[in-house]
Design a protein around this motif. Structure first.
Motif, PDB file in Angstrom:
ATOM      1  N   UNK A 121      -5.222  -9.539   3.285  1.00  0.00           N
ATOM      2  CA  UNK A 121      -5.020  -8.114   3.541  1.00  0.00           C
ATOM      3  C   UNK A 121      -3.589  -7.796   3.946  1.00  0.00           C
ATOM      4  N   UNK A 122      -2.927  -8.709   4.635  1.00  0.00           N
ATOM      5  CA  UNK A 122      -1.597  -8.394   5.152  1.00  0.00           C
ATOM      6  C   UNK A 122      -0.547  -8.206   4.054  1.00  0.00           C
ATOM      7  N   UNK A 123      -0.821  -8.658   2.818  1.00  0.00           N
ATOM      8  CA  UNK A 123       0.178  -8.473   1.760  1.00  0.00           C
ATOM      9  C   UNK A 123       0.315  -7.001   1.380  1.00  0.00           C
ATOM     10  N   UNK A 124      -0.633  -6.181   1.791  1.00  0.00           N
ATOM     11  CA  UNK A 124      -0.586  -4.756   1.458  1.00  0.00           C
ATOM     12  C   UNK A 124       0.293  -3.960   2.416  1.00  0.00           C
ATOM     13  N   UNK A 125       0.777  -4.624   3.449  1.00  0.00           N
ATOM     14  CA  UNK A 125       1.606  -3.933   4.435  1.00  0.00           C
ATOM     15  C   UNK A 125       2.837  -3.331   3.769  1.00  0.00           C
TER      16      UNK A 125
END
Length: 244
Positions: free
Chosen positions: A161-165
């Motif tokens: 999920x953190x790659x969408x930051x």
């Protein structure tokens, strides 16, 4: 139990495919003890897709359904599902049964040493229009963006999920998601997957809304890449007393 994986599936007029897809996902993870949720996002379908989603949920509470009140496109449906998902790892599939949910465990395993895993359809079961537009779009991406992904049109992806930051939604993001996260510093990987012929429903894409719009989006993404502001190291001022 907290969910470990959210599987997001945008659908539009896929009434014949919803229940078989939900069953294939269940079978893919039946022996793995993985807590997952399956999110179908109905993008304003005009057939009985929404009723089939409700039927799938009544049979399995891991299935969730979200519905757009009007058709907004695949990118919007994908983003709606991502925002509504709850797990730290997200997977995506198309809703036409050409993607094989049995490939997801393989992509999940590959995620252990990277941030974003893309499926690559090695034996495409598509017509010549889709194959031609894919080849042209790949060459254009390589020339303009200076990055080469084999198959950015493949919807089979697993990522943290953190790659969408820092990303923002736009009409076409589903095609450029691997490029955008790679340029932001995420470690990406490509894995060969199965691709099946469509047996129900009809394709929503042709030459006009694949090739030409893809090139138009490519120009916009190239502009964004050049103007993008990345993370800039900084320090905070400290009180004199605290510093002493």
């Amino acid at each position: 139990m907290e969910k470990q994986l959210s599987i997001v599936v945008p659908v539009y007029n896929e009434e014949a495919n919803v229940l078989p897809l939900a069953e294939e996902v269940r079978q893919a993870f039946s022996f793995r003890g993985l807590a997952y949720e399956l999110l179908f996002v109905d993008d304003g379908s005009t057939d009985s897709t929404w009723q089939r989603i409700a039927q799938a949920r009544s049979a399995d509470t891991r299935v969730r359904g979200l519905r757009h009140q009007k058709n907004a496109g695949q990118s919007a449906a994908l983003w709606t599902g991502i925002l509504a998902s709850t797990a730290p790892v997200i997977a995506t599939l198309d809703g036409d049964l050409q993607n094989d949910p049995a490939d997801l465990p393989k992509l999940l395993k590959a995620l252990h040493d990277c941030d974003f895993v893309c499926g690559v359809r090695k034996k495409r079961q598509d017509n010549w229009v889709r194959l031609l537009s894919t080849n042209v779009a790949r060459k254009a991406r390589r020339f303009i963006l200076k990055v080469d992904f084999s198959d950015t049109g493949c919807a089979v992806r697993v990522f943290k999920r953190e790659v969408l930051k820092g990303l923002f939604p736009f009409n076409g993001i589903h095609r450029f998601l691997p490029v955008l996260v790679h340029s932001a510093g995420a470690k990406t990987k490509e894995i060969p997957i199965n691709h099946r012929p469509r047996i129900a429903g009809v394709s929503k894409y042709g030459l006009n809304n694949r090739l030409w719009r893809g090139i138009y989006d490519l120009i916009a993404v190239a502009w964004y890449q050049k103007r993008r502001i990345g993370e800039i190291p900084c320090v905070e001022c400290q009180d004199q007393a605290a510093a002493a």
